[in-house]
Motif scaffolding. Sequence first.
Motif, PDB file in Angstrom:
ATOM      1  N   VAL A 157      -8.547  15.745 -40.509  1.00 48.03           N
ATOM      2  CA  VAL A 157      -8.626  14.875 -41.683  1.00 48.03           C
ATOM      3  C   VAL A 157      -7.536  13.822 -41.585  1.00 48.03           C
ATOM      4  CG1 VAL A 157      -8.445  14.753 -44.189  1.00 48.03           C
ATOM      5  CG2 VAL A 157      -9.602  16.703 -43.126  1.00 48.03           C
ATOM      6  N   ASP A 158      -7.938  12.567 -41.661  1.00 47.80           N
ATOM      7  CA  ASP A 158      -6.991  11.450 -41.663  1.00 47.80           C
ATOM      8  C   ASP A 158      -7.116  10.730 -43.006  1.00 47.80           C
ATOM      9  OD1 ASP A 158      -5.282   9.405 -41.123  1.00 47.80           O
ATOM     10  OD2 ASP A 158      -6.588   8.370 -39.689  1.00 47.80           O
ATOM     11  N   ASP A 159      -6.286  11.121 -43.933  1.00 48.61           N
ATOM     12  CA  ASP A 159      -6.312  10.559 -45.288  1.00 48.61           C
ATOM     13  C   ASP A 159      -4.878  10.259 -45.716  1.00 48.61           C
ATOM     14  OD1 ASP A 159      -6.939   9.779 -47.854  1.00 48.61           O
ATOM     15  OD2 ASP A 159      -7.361  11.804 -48.582  1.00 48.61           O
ATOM     16  N   PRO A 160      -4.281   9.215 -45.141  1.00 45.28           N
ATOM     17  CA  PRO A 160      -2.851   8.972 -45.366  1.00 45.28           C
ATOM     18  C   PRO A 160      -2.488   8.695 -46.821  1.00 45.28           C
ATOM     19  CG  PRO A 160      -3.883   7.101 -44.257  1.00 45.28           C
ATOM     20  CD  PRO A 160      -4.875   8.207 -44.254  1.00 45.28           C
ATOM     21  N   GLU A 161      -3.431   8.171 -47.607  1.00 44.00           N
ATOM     22  CA  GLU A 161      -3.135   7.820 -48.994  1.00 44.00           C
ATOM     23  C   GLU A 161      -3.604   8.885 -49.987  1.00 44.00           C
ATOM     24  OE1 GLU A 161      -4.268   3.871 -50.074  1.00 44.00           O
ATOM     25  OE2 GLU A 161      -3.889   3.075 -48.075  1.00 44.00           O
ATOM     26  N   GLY A 162      -4.159   9.987 -49.495  1.00 44.23           N
ATOM     27  CA  GLY A 162      -4.651  11.031 -50.395  1.00 44.23           C
ATOM     28  C   GLY A 162      -5.805  10.567 -51.257  1.00 44.23           C
ATOM     29  N   ALA A 163      -6.646   9.664 -50.708  1.00 42.26           N
ATOM     30  CA  ALA A 163      -7.736   9.082 -51.491  1.00 42.26           C
ATOM     31  C   ALA A 163      -8.840  10.076 -51.804  1.00 42.26           C
ATOM     32  CB  ALA A 163      -8.329   7.886 -50.734  1.00 42.26           C
ATOM     33  N   ALA A 164      -8.901  11.184 -51.066  1.00 42.05           N
ATOM     34  CA  ALA A 164      -9.939  12.182 -51.334  1.00 42.05           C
ATOM     35  C   ALA A 164      -9.826  12.741 -52.745  1.00 42.05           C
ATOM     36  CB  ALA A 164      -9.859  13.315 -50.314  1.00 42.05           C
ATOM     37  N   GLY A 165      -8.607  12.777 -53.267  1.00 43.26           N
ATOM     38  CA  GLY A 165      -8.418  13.301 -54.612  1.00 43.26           C
ATOM     39  C   GLY A 165      -9.010  12.425 -55.693  1.00 43.26           C
ATOM     40  N   ASP A 166      -9.364  11.156 -55.369  1.00 43.54           N
ATOM     41  CA  ASP A 166      -9.916  10.239 -56.361  1.00 43.54           C
ATOM     42  C   ASP A 166     -11.440  10.281 -56.431  1.00 43.54           C
ATOM     43  OD1 ASP A 166      -7.367   9.333 -56.999  1.00 43.54           O
ATOM     44  OD2 ASP A 166      -7.391   7.837 -55.388  1.00 43.54           O
ATOM     45  N   LEU A 167     -12.086  11.032 -55.529  1.00 37.46           N
ATOM     46  CA  LEU A 167     -13.549  11.151 -55.577  1.00 37.46           C
ATOM     47  C   LEU A 167     -13.951  12.003 -56.770  1.00 37.46           C
ATOM     48  CD1 LEU A 167     -14.305  11.809 -51.790  1.00 37.46           C
ATOM     49  CD2 LEU A 167     -14.454   9.641 -53.021  1.00 37.46           C
ATOM     50  N   ASP A 168     -15.101  11.656 -57.402  1.00 37.96           N
ATOM     51  CA  ASP A 168     -15.558  12.471 -58.521  1.00 37.96           C
ATOM     52  C   ASP A 168     -16.265  13.723 -58.013  1.00 37.96           C
ATOM     53  OD1 ASP A 168     -18.267  11.871 -57.918  1.00 37.96           O
ATOM     54  OD2 ASP A 168     -18.245  10.104 -59.191  1.00 37.96           O
ATOM     55  N   GLU A 169     -16.662  14.595 -58.936  1.00 38.17           N
ATOM     56  CA  GLU A 169     -17.204  15.902 -58.543  1.00 38.17           C
ATOM     57  C   GLU A 169     -18.476  15.767 -57.723  1.00 38.17           C
ATOM     58  OE1 GLU A 169     -15.848  18.817 -58.830  1.00 38.17           O
ATOM     59  OE2 GLU A 169     -14.075  17.957 -59.756  1.00 38.17           O
ATOM     60  N   ASP A 170     -19.391  14.857 -58.121  1.00 38.68           N
ATOM     61  CA  ASP A 170     -20.645  14.703 -57.382  1.00 38.68           C
ATOM     62  C   ASP A 170     -20.390  14.192 -55.969  1.00 38.68           C
ATOM     63  OD1 ASP A 170     -22.149  15.571 -59.518  1.00 38.68           O
ATOM     64  OD2 ASP A 170     -22.475  13.559 -60.320  1.00 38.68           O
ATOM     65  N   GLN A 171     -19.463  13.255 -55.834  1.00 38.52           N
ATOM     66  CA  GLN A 171     -19.152  12.728 -54.510  1.00 38.52           C
ATOM     67  C   GLN A 171     -18.472  13.778 -53.645  1.00 38.52           C
ATOM     68  OE1 GLN A 171     -16.853   9.416 -55.881  1.00 38.52           O
ATOM     69  NE2 GLN A 171     -18.589   8.012 -55.946  1.00 38.52           N
ATOM     70  N   ARG A 172     -17.609  14.587 -54.243  1.00 37.41           N
ATOM     71  CA  ARG A 172     -16.999  15.690 -53.494  1.00 37.41           C
ATOM     72  C   ARG A 172     -18.057  16.676 -53.016  1.00 37.41           C
ATOM     73  NH1 ARG A 172     -11.331  17.456 -56.497  1.00 37.41           N
ATOM     74  NH2 ARG A 172     -10.479  15.345 -56.749  1.00 37.41           N
ATOM     75  N   SER A 173     -19.025  16.958 -53.894  1.00 35.94           N
ATOM     76  CA  SER A 173     -20.085  17.910 -53.523  1.00 35.94           C
ATOM     77  C   SER A 173     -20.897  17.382 -52.351  1.00 35.94           C
ATOM     78  CB  SER A 173     -20.989  18.167 -54.729  1.00 35.94           C
ATOM     79  OG  SER A 173     -20.259  18.761 -55.781  1.00 35.94           O
ATOM     80  N   ALA A 174     -21.235  16.083 -52.392  1.00 35.91           N
ATOM     81  CA  ALA A 174     -22.016  15.498 -51.296  1.00 35.91           C
ATOM     82  C   ALA A 174     -21.245  15.550 -49.981  1.00 35.91           C
ATOM     83  CB  ALA A 174     -22.391  14.052 -51.643  1.00 35.91           C
ATOM     84  N   LEU A 175     -19.950  15.209 -50.033  1.00 37.03           N
ATOM     85  CA  LEU A 175     -19.130  15.228 -48.817  1.00 37.03           C
ATOM     86  C   LEU A 175     -18.927  16.652 -48.316  1.00 37.03           C
ATOM     87  CD1 LEU A 175     -17.548  13.539 -46.817  1.00 37.03           C
ATOM     88  CD2 LEU A 175     -15.585  13.622 -48.360  1.00 37.03           C
ATOM     89  N   THR A 176     -18.726  17.583 -49.233  1.00 39.70           N
ATOM     90  CA  THR A 176     -18.565  18.997 -48.853  1.00 39.70           C
ATOM     91  C   THR A 176     -19.819  19.526 -48.179  1.00 39.70           C
ATOM     92  OG1 THR A 176     -17.003  19.400 -50.656  1.00 39.70           O
ATOM     93  CG2 THR A 176     -18.126  21.316 -49.727  1.00 39.70           C
ATOM     94  N   ALA A 177     -20.981  19.200 -48.767  1.00 38.85           N
ATOM     95  CA  ALA A 177     -22.246  19.670 -48.187  1.00 38.85           C
ATOM     96  C   ALA A 177     -22.438  19.136 -46.775  1.00 38.85           C
ATOM     97  CB  ALA A 177     -23.409  19.242 -49.083  1.00 38.85           C
ATOM     98  N   LEU A 178     -22.120  17.860 -46.557  1.00 37.34           N
ATOM     99  CA  LEU A 178     -22.306  17.259 -45.235  1.00 37.34           C
ATOM    100  C   LEU A 178     -21.374  17.890 -44.204  1.00 37.34           C
ATOM    101  CD1 LEU A 178     -23.454  15.205 -43.299  1.00 37.34           C
ATOM    102  CD2 LEU A 178     -21.858  13.500 -44.227  1.00 37.34           C
ATOM    103  N   ILE A 179     -20.089  18.023 -44.537  1.00 39.66           N
ATOM    104  CA  ILE A 179     -19.118  18.578 -43.580  1.00 39.66           C
ATOM    105  C   ILE A 179     -19.433  20.045 -43.291  1.00 39.66           C
ATOM    106  CG2 ILE A 179     -16.686  19.142 -43.225  1.00 39.66           C
ATOM    107  CD1 ILE A 179     -15.997  16.646 -44.862  1.00 39.66           C
ATOM    108  N   SER A 180     -19.766  20.809 -44.329  1.00 36.55           N
ATOM    109  CA  SER A 180     -20.103  22.222 -44.124  1.00 36.55           C
ATOM    110  C   SER A 180     -21.342  22.364 -43.257  1.00 36.55           C
ATOM    111  CB  SER A 180     -20.320  22.911 -45.480  1.00 36.55           C
ATOM    112  OG  SER A 180     -19.156  22.845 -46.270  1.00 36.55           O
TER     113      SER A 180
END
Length: 376
Positions: free
Chosen positions: A281-304
Amino acid sequence: MRLTQQEADPIGGITAAPIVAIGAVLALAVSIGLTVAHWHEVGSPVAAVLGIVLVGTAGLTAAVSAAPQFAPFTVDRLWLVVALAVGAAIAEYVSTIGNDRYLYDDYGPIVIGMLILSVAPYCTWISLLLAGLLAAAVLSILVVGSATATMNTVPIGALIAVNSAAVLAMSAAAAGYSYAIVDETLAWQREANRAALRRDAELRAGIARSVQQSRISVLGREVLPFLAGVMTADRITVADADRARELAEALRRALKAGIEATWLDDLAATVRASRDIPVIVDDPEGAAGDLDEDQRSALTALISWLGEGGRSSAIRVTIAVDPTRRRIGIEADPGADPPSRRDLDRFAAVARAVSMRAEVDVTRENVSVELSHVIE
Protein backbone atom coordinates in the motif's frame (compact mmCIF):
# COMPACT_ATOMS: atom_id res chain seq x y z
CA MET A 1 -37.40 5.91 -0.06
CA ARG A 2 -34.44 7.28 -2.00
CA LEU A 3 -32.51 4.04 -2.50
CA THR A 4 -32.64 1.61 -5.41
CA GLN A 5 -31.53 -2.00 -5.59
CA GLN A 6 -28.63 -0.83 -7.75
CA GLU A 7 -27.44 1.46 -4.93
CA ALA A 8 -28.18 -0.89 -2.03
CA ASP A 9 -26.79 -3.96 -3.81
CA PRO A 10 -24.58 -2.98 -6.80
CA ILE A 11 -23.79 -6.61 -7.65
CA GLY A 12 -27.51 -7.44 -7.72
CA GLY A 13 -28.09 -4.45 -9.98
CA ILE A 14 -25.48 -5.73 -12.41
CA THR A 15 -26.96 -9.24 -12.54
CA ALA A 16 -30.42 -7.74 -13.24
CA ALA A 17 -29.27 -6.17 -16.52
CA PRO A 18 -30.34 -9.17 -18.68
CA ILE A 19 -33.89 -8.85 -17.29
CA VAL A 20 -34.14 -5.38 -18.83
CA ALA A 21 -33.07 -6.73 -22.22
CA ILE A 22 -35.64 -9.52 -22.00
CA GLY A 23 -38.36 -7.03 -21.06
CA ALA A 24 -37.40 -4.82 -24.01
CA VAL A 25 -37.61 -7.72 -26.46
CA LEU A 26 -40.99 -8.83 -25.10
CA ALA A 27 -42.36 -5.28 -25.29
CA LEU A 28 -41.27 -5.01 -28.93
CA ALA A 29 -42.81 -8.41 -29.73
CA VAL A 30 -46.11 -7.39 -28.10
CA SER A 31 -46.24 -4.14 -30.08
CA ILE A 32 -45.61 -5.93 -33.36
CA GLY A 33 -48.06 -8.74 -32.58
CA LEU A 34 -50.95 -6.48 -31.56
CA THR A 35 -50.35 -4.10 -34.46
CA VAL A 36 -50.59 -7.00 -36.90
CA ALA A 37 -53.67 -8.32 -35.06
CA HIS A 38 -55.64 -5.09 -35.55
CA TRP A 39 -54.07 -4.01 -38.84
CA HIS A 40 -57.56 -3.72 -40.35
CA GLU A 41 -58.13 -0.77 -37.99
CA VAL A 42 -54.92 1.01 -38.99
CA GLY A 43 -55.62 4.14 -40.99
CA SER A 44 -52.05 5.49 -40.99
CA PRO A 45 -49.40 2.82 -41.60
CA VAL A 46 -46.65 5.40 -41.10
CA ALA A 47 -47.88 6.18 -37.57
CA ALA A 48 -48.26 2.44 -36.84
CA VAL A 49 -44.66 1.75 -37.89
CA LEU A 50 -43.49 4.81 -35.95
CA GLY A 51 -45.15 3.40 -32.82
CA ILE A 52 -43.26 0.12 -33.18
CA VAL A 53 -39.99 2.00 -33.79
CA LEU A 54 -40.57 4.06 -30.62
CA VAL A 55 -41.18 0.89 -28.61
CA GLY A 56 -37.94 -0.59 -29.93
CA THR A 57 -36.10 2.64 -29.14
CA ALA A 58 -37.50 2.70 -25.60
CA GLY A 59 -36.47 -0.91 -25.04
CA LEU A 60 -33.00 -0.33 -26.48
CA THR A 61 -32.56 2.76 -24.30
CA ALA A 62 -33.56 0.79 -21.20
CA ALA A 63 -31.27 -2.15 -22.02
CA VAL A 64 -28.25 0.04 -22.82
CA SER A 65 -28.80 2.26 -19.76
CA ALA A 66 -28.88 -0.79 -17.50
CA ALA A 67 -25.65 -2.25 -18.92
CA PRO A 68 -22.80 -2.38 -16.35
CA GLN A 69 -20.51 -0.17 -18.41
CA PHE A 70 -23.07 2.65 -18.27
CA ALA A 71 -23.87 2.41 -14.56
CA PRO A 72 -25.43 3.99 -12.62
CA PHE A 73 -28.97 4.01 -14.03
CA THR A 74 -30.33 7.46 -13.16
CA VAL A 75 -33.94 8.63 -12.86
CA ASP A 76 -33.49 10.68 -16.05
CA ARG A 77 -33.12 7.44 -17.97
CA LEU A 78 -36.39 6.15 -16.51
CA TRP A 79 -38.23 9.23 -17.69
CA LEU A 80 -36.66 8.93 -21.14
CA VAL A 81 -37.78 5.29 -21.44
CA VAL A 82 -41.32 6.11 -20.26
CA ALA A 83 -41.54 9.15 -22.57
CA LEU A 84 -40.57 7.01 -25.58
CA ALA A 85 -43.10 4.32 -24.62
CA VAL A 86 -45.85 6.89 -24.14
CA GLY A 87 -44.90 8.37 -27.51
CA ALA A 88 -45.39 4.89 -29.00
CA ALA A 89 -48.87 4.70 -27.43
CA ILE A 90 -49.73 8.10 -28.92
CA ALA A 91 -48.44 7.00 -32.34
CA GLU A 92 -50.62 3.87 -32.12
CA TYR A 93 -53.63 6.05 -31.23
CA VAL A 94 -52.95 8.29 -34.24
CA SER A 95 -52.59 5.27 -36.52
CA THR A 96 -56.07 3.96 -35.59
CA ILE A 97 -57.88 7.21 -34.87
CA GLY A 98 -61.51 6.93 -35.91
CA ASN A 99 -61.15 3.18 -36.56
CA ASP A 100 -60.18 1.82 -33.12
CA ARG A 101 -63.25 -0.28 -32.34
CA TYR A 102 -61.83 -2.11 -29.31
CA LEU A 103 -59.41 -0.91 -26.64
CA TYR A 104 -58.21 -4.30 -25.43
CA ASP A 105 -55.99 -4.79 -28.48
CA ASP A 106 -54.03 -1.54 -27.96
CA TYR A 107 -50.49 -2.28 -26.87
CA GLY A 108 -49.75 1.05 -25.15
CA PRO A 109 -50.63 0.11 -21.53
CA ILE A 110 -48.95 -3.31 -21.71
CA VAL A 111 -45.73 -2.02 -23.28
CA ILE A 112 -45.38 0.90 -20.86
CA GLY A 113 -46.05 -1.37 -17.87
CA MET A 114 -43.55 -4.00 -19.06
CA LEU A 115 -40.78 -1.45 -19.52
CA ILE A 116 -41.41 0.12 -16.11
CA LEU A 117 -41.40 -3.32 -14.52
CA SER A 118 -38.16 -4.33 -16.24
CA VAL A 119 -36.21 -1.32 -14.86
CA ALA A 120 -37.49 -1.79 -11.29
CA PRO A 121 -34.03 -2.79 -9.93
CA TYR A 122 -32.65 0.60 -10.95
CA CYS A 123 -35.33 3.01 -9.70
CA THR A 124 -36.88 4.02 -6.39
CA TRP A 125 -40.38 2.80 -5.69
CA ILE A 126 -41.66 6.38 -5.66
CA SER A 127 -40.30 7.16 -9.13
CA LEU A 128 -41.77 3.91 -10.49
CA LEU A 129 -45.21 4.70 -9.08
CA LEU A 130 -45.06 8.27 -10.35
CA ALA A 131 -44.04 7.11 -13.82
CA GLY A 132 -46.97 4.67 -13.90
CA LEU A 133 -49.47 7.31 -12.75
CA LEU A 134 -48.33 9.88 -15.32
CA ALA A 135 -48.39 7.29 -18.10
CA ALA A 136 -51.89 6.21 -17.03
CA ALA A 137 -53.02 9.85 -17.14
CA VAL A 138 -51.84 10.20 -20.75
CA LEU A 139 -53.48 6.90 -21.69
CA SER A 140 -56.74 8.08 -20.11
CA ILE A 141 -56.72 11.15 -22.36
CA LEU A 142 -56.28 8.86 -25.36
CA VAL A 143 -59.19 6.70 -24.17
CA VAL A 144 -61.44 9.75 -23.99
CA GLY A 145 -60.42 10.69 -27.52
CA SER A 146 -61.12 7.22 -28.94
CA ALA A 147 -64.18 6.30 -26.86
CA THR A 148 -66.66 7.51 -29.46
CA ALA A 149 -65.31 5.04 -32.03
CA THR A 150 -65.45 1.92 -29.84
CA MET A 151 -68.21 -0.63 -30.32
CA ASN A 152 -69.67 -0.60 -26.83
CA THR A 153 -71.79 1.52 -24.55
CA VAL A 154 -69.62 1.12 -21.47
CA PRO A 155 -69.27 4.30 -19.37
CA ILE A 156 -66.14 6.31 -20.09
CA GLY A 157 -64.95 5.87 -16.50
CA ALA A 158 -64.97 2.10 -16.87
CA LEU A 159 -63.02 2.33 -20.13
CA ILE A 160 -60.39 4.50 -18.46
CA ALA A 161 -60.12 2.10 -15.53
CA VAL A 162 -59.76 -0.97 -17.73
CA ASN A 163 -57.26 0.70 -20.09
CA SER A 164 -55.11 1.96 -17.20
CA ALA A 165 -55.23 -1.31 -15.26
CA ALA A 166 -52.24 -2.92 -17.00
CA VAL A 167 -49.81 -0.02 -16.60
CA LEU A 168 -50.95 0.70 -13.03
CA ALA A 169 -50.72 -2.97 -11.99
CA MET A 170 -47.24 -3.42 -13.46
CA SER A 171 -46.04 -0.11 -12.02
CA ALA A 172 -47.36 -1.12 -8.59
CA ALA A 173 -45.60 -4.48 -8.93
CA ALA A 174 -42.36 -2.71 -9.88
CA ALA A 175 -42.67 -0.32 -6.94
CA GLY A 176 -43.44 -3.19 -4.56
CA TYR A 177 -40.42 -5.13 -5.79
CA SER A 178 -38.12 -2.10 -5.46
CA TYR A 179 -39.33 -1.33 -1.94
CA ALA A 180 -39.14 -4.95 -0.76
CA ILE A 181 -35.73 -5.76 -2.22
CA VAL A 182 -34.17 -2.57 -0.82
CA ASP A 183 -35.71 -3.20 2.59
CA GLU A 184 -34.46 -6.81 2.66
CA THR A 185 -31.02 -5.79 1.41
CA LEU A 186 -30.64 -3.09 4.05
CA ALA A 187 -31.73 -5.52 6.78
CA TRP A 188 -29.13 -8.04 5.58
CA GLN A 189 -26.47 -5.32 5.40
CA ARG A 190 -27.20 -4.21 8.96
CA GLU A 191 -26.69 -7.76 10.17
CA ALA A 192 -23.56 -8.13 8.05
CA ASN A 193 -22.21 -4.82 9.37
CA ARG A 194 -22.65 -5.97 12.96
CA ALA A 195 -20.69 -9.13 12.17
CA ALA A 196 -18.08 -7.05 10.31
CA LEU A 197 -17.68 -4.71 13.27
CA ARG A 198 -17.07 -7.65 15.58
CA ARG A 199 -14.54 -9.07 13.15
CA ASP A 200 -12.93 -5.65 12.69
CA ALA A 201 -12.51 -5.29 16.44
CA GLU A 202 -10.82 -8.69 16.59
CA LEU A 203 -8.64 -7.81 13.59
CA ARG A 204 -7.55 -4.48 15.06
CA ALA A 205 -6.76 -6.18 18.33
CA GLY A 206 -4.62 -8.68 16.45
CA ILE A 207 -2.84 -5.93 14.51
CA ALA A 208 -2.27 -3.99 17.71
CA ARG A 209 -0.71 -7.09 19.21
CA SER A 210 1.38 -7.50 16.08
CA VAL A 211 2.63 -3.90 16.26
CA GLN A 212 3.31 -4.29 19.95
CA GLN A 213 5.16 -7.52 19.31
CA SER A 214 7.26 -5.81 16.63
CA ARG A 215 8.23 -3.15 19.14
CA ILE A 216 8.98 -5.78 21.77
CA SER A 217 10.97 -7.71 19.16
CA VAL A 218 13.09 -4.66 18.42
CA LEU A 219 13.51 -4.03 22.13
CA GLY A 220 14.27 -7.62 23.03
CA ARG A 221 16.48 -8.49 20.09
CA GLU A 222 18.38 -5.26 19.56
CA VAL A 223 17.86 -2.51 22.13
CA LEU A 224 18.18 -4.36 25.43
CA PRO A 225 21.40 -6.24 24.54
CA PHE A 226 22.85 -2.97 23.22
CA LEU A 227 21.97 -1.13 26.46
CA ALA A 228 23.43 -3.96 28.54
CA GLY A 229 26.64 -3.77 26.55
CA VAL A 230 26.86 0.02 26.88
CA MET A 231 26.26 -0.08 30.62
CA THR A 232 29.13 -2.51 31.16
CA ALA A 233 31.50 -0.76 28.77
CA ASP A 234 34.23 1.55 30.02
CA ARG A 235 33.43 4.18 27.41
CA ILE A 236 31.02 4.86 24.53
CA THR A 237 32.55 4.80 21.08
CA VAL A 238 31.43 6.52 17.87
CA ALA A 239 30.16 3.15 16.63
CA ASP A 240 28.00 2.84 19.74
CA ALA A 241 26.48 6.27 19.07
CA ASP A 242 25.74 5.32 15.45
CA ARG A 243 24.15 2.07 16.59
CA ALA A 244 22.01 3.95 19.10
CA ARG A 245 20.72 6.22 16.33
CA GLU A 246 19.87 3.20 14.14
CA LEU A 247 17.91 1.53 16.95
CA ALA A 248 16.08 4.78 17.77
CA GLU A 249 15.07 5.08 14.10
CA ALA A 250 13.83 1.48 14.04
CA LEU A 251 11.67 2.12 17.11
CA ARG A 252 10.36 5.34 15.59
CA ARG A 253 9.34 3.52 12.39
CA ALA A 254 7.51 0.83 14.37
CA LEU A 255 5.63 3.44 16.39
CA LYS A 256 4.83 5.51 13.30
CA ALA A 257 3.50 2.45 11.43
CA GLY A 258 1.15 1.66 14.30
CA ILE A 259 -0.14 5.23 14.59
CA GLU A 260 -0.62 5.98 10.87
CA ALA A 261 -2.09 2.63 9.80
CA THR A 262 -5.45 2.98 8.01
CA TRP A 263 -8.19 0.48 7.26
CA LEU A 264 -6.46 -0.16 3.92
CA ASP A 265 -3.27 -1.17 5.71
CA ASP A 266 -5.35 -3.47 7.90
CA LEU A 267 -6.93 -5.00 4.81
CA ALA A 268 -3.51 -5.49 3.19
CA ALA A 269 -2.24 -7.19 6.34
CA THR A 270 -5.28 -9.49 6.39
CA VAL A 271 -4.89 -10.51 2.72
CA ARG A 272 -1.17 -10.98 3.25
CA ALA A 273 -1.70 -13.22 6.28
CA SER A 274 -4.65 -15.26 4.99
CA ARG A 275 -3.60 -15.76 1.34
CA ASP A 276 0.17 -15.42 1.58
CA ILE A 277 0.18 -12.77 -1.16
CA PRO A 278 2.27 -9.59 -0.83
CA VAL A 279 0.03 -6.53 -0.77
CA ILE A 280 1.86 -3.19 -0.90
CA VAL A 281 0.00 0.00 0.00
CA ASP A 282 1.39 3.37 -1.05
CA ASP A 283 -0.79 6.00 0.61
CA PRO A 284 1.58 8.71 1.87
CA GLU A 285 -1.21 11.15 2.77
CA GLY A 286 -3.53 8.62 4.44
CA ALA A 287 -6.22 9.40 1.87
CA ALA A 288 -7.83 5.97 2.28
CA GLY A 289 -9.35 7.19 5.52
CA ASP A 290 -11.39 9.80 3.58
CA LEU A 291 -13.29 7.24 1.47
CA ASP A 292 -16.92 6.71 2.45
CA GLU A 293 -18.32 3.33 3.50
CA ASP A 294 -19.63 2.35 0.04
CA GLN A 295 -16.34 3.22 -1.62
CA ARG A 296 -14.41 1.29 1.02
CA SER A 297 -16.66 -1.72 0.44
CA ALA A 298 -16.08 -1.60 -3.32
CA LEU A 299 -12.30 -1.33 -2.89
CA THR A 300 -12.27 -4.07 -0.24
CA ALA A 301 -14.27 -6.41 -2.47
CA LEU A 302 -11.91 -5.86 -5.41
CA ILE A 303 -8.68 -6.36 -3.42
CA SER A 304 -10.04 -9.40 -1.57
CA TRP A 305 -11.26 -10.94 -4.84
CA LEU A 306 -7.90 -10.37 -6.55
CA GLY A 307 -6.19 -12.08 -3.62
CA GLU A 308 -8.31 -15.24 -3.88
CA GLY A 309 -8.09 -18.36 -6.02
CA GLY A 310 -4.62 -17.79 -7.44
CA ARG A 311 -5.75 -14.75 -9.43
CA SER A 312 -2.74 -12.67 -8.37
CA SER A 313 0.78 -13.26 -7.16
CA ALA A 314 1.24 -9.70 -5.84
CA ILE A 315 -0.97 -6.64 -5.43
CA ARG A 316 0.02 -2.98 -5.28
CA VAL A 317 -2.37 -0.21 -4.23
CA THR A 318 -1.46 3.43 -4.81
CA ILE A 319 -3.54 6.40 -3.69
CA ALA A 320 -2.74 9.88 -5.00
CA VAL A 321 -4.58 13.12 -4.38
CA ASP A 322 -4.67 16.10 -6.72
CA PRO A 323 -6.63 19.35 -6.20
CA THR A 324 -9.90 17.97 -7.58
CA ARG A 325 -9.79 14.17 -7.55
CA ARG A 326 -8.61 11.25 -5.45
CA ARG A 327 -7.08 8.52 -7.63
CA ILE A 328 -6.68 4.89 -6.59
CA GLY A 329 -4.57 2.55 -8.68
CA ILE A 330 -4.66 -1.23 -8.15
CA GLU A 331 -2.11 -3.33 -10.01
CA ALA A 332 -1.88 -7.10 -9.72
CA ASP A 333 0.66 -9.53 -11.11
CA PRO A 334 -1.25 -12.44 -12.68
CA GLY A 335 -1.25 -15.69 -10.74
CA ALA A 336 -2.08 -19.24 -11.78
CA ASP A 337 -5.68 -18.29 -12.65
CA PRO A 338 -5.58 -14.62 -13.75
CA PRO A 339 -8.87 -12.66 -13.80
CA SER A 340 -10.65 -11.92 -17.07
CA ARG A 341 -11.60 -8.47 -18.23
CA ARG A 342 -15.29 -9.40 -18.00
CA ASP A 343 -14.93 -10.18 -14.30
CA LEU A 344 -13.09 -6.92 -13.67
CA ASP A 345 -15.76 -4.98 -15.57
CA ARG A 346 -18.27 -6.14 -12.98
CA PHE A 347 -16.21 -4.61 -10.20
CA ALA A 348 -15.80 -1.47 -12.30
CA ALA A 349 -19.59 -1.26 -12.57
CA VAL A 350 -19.86 -1.56 -8.79
CA ALA A 351 -17.36 1.29 -8.40
CA ARG A 352 -19.35 3.45 -10.80
CA ALA A 353 -22.49 2.75 -8.80
CA VAL A 354 -20.82 4.35 -5.74
CA SER A 355 -19.81 7.54 -7.60
CA MET A 356 -16.34 6.48 -8.71
CA ARG A 357 -14.87 6.56 -12.19
CA ALA A 358 -13.34 3.21 -13.15
CA GLU A 359 -10.99 2.09 -15.92
CA VAL A 360 -9.77 -1.48 -16.42
CA ASP A 361 -6.73 -2.73 -18.31
CA VAL A 362 -5.74 -6.39 -18.64
CA THR A 363 -2.45 -7.50 -20.21
CA ARG A 364 -0.27 -10.56 -19.99
CA GLU A 365 2.10 -8.77 -17.62
CA ASN A 366 -0.37 -7.31 -15.15
CA VAL A 367 -3.91 -6.34 -14.34
CA SER A 368 -4.68 -2.73 -13.48
CA VAL A 369 -7.80 -0.96 -12.26
CA GLU A 370 -7.84 2.81 -11.82
CA LEU A 371 -10.55 4.33 -9.65
CA SER A 372 -11.09 8.01 -9.04
CA HIS A 373 -13.70 10.32 -7.60
CA VAL A 374 -14.22 14.02 -7.12
CA ILE A 375 -13.09 15.42 -3.79
CA GLU A 376 -15.97 17.23 -2.12
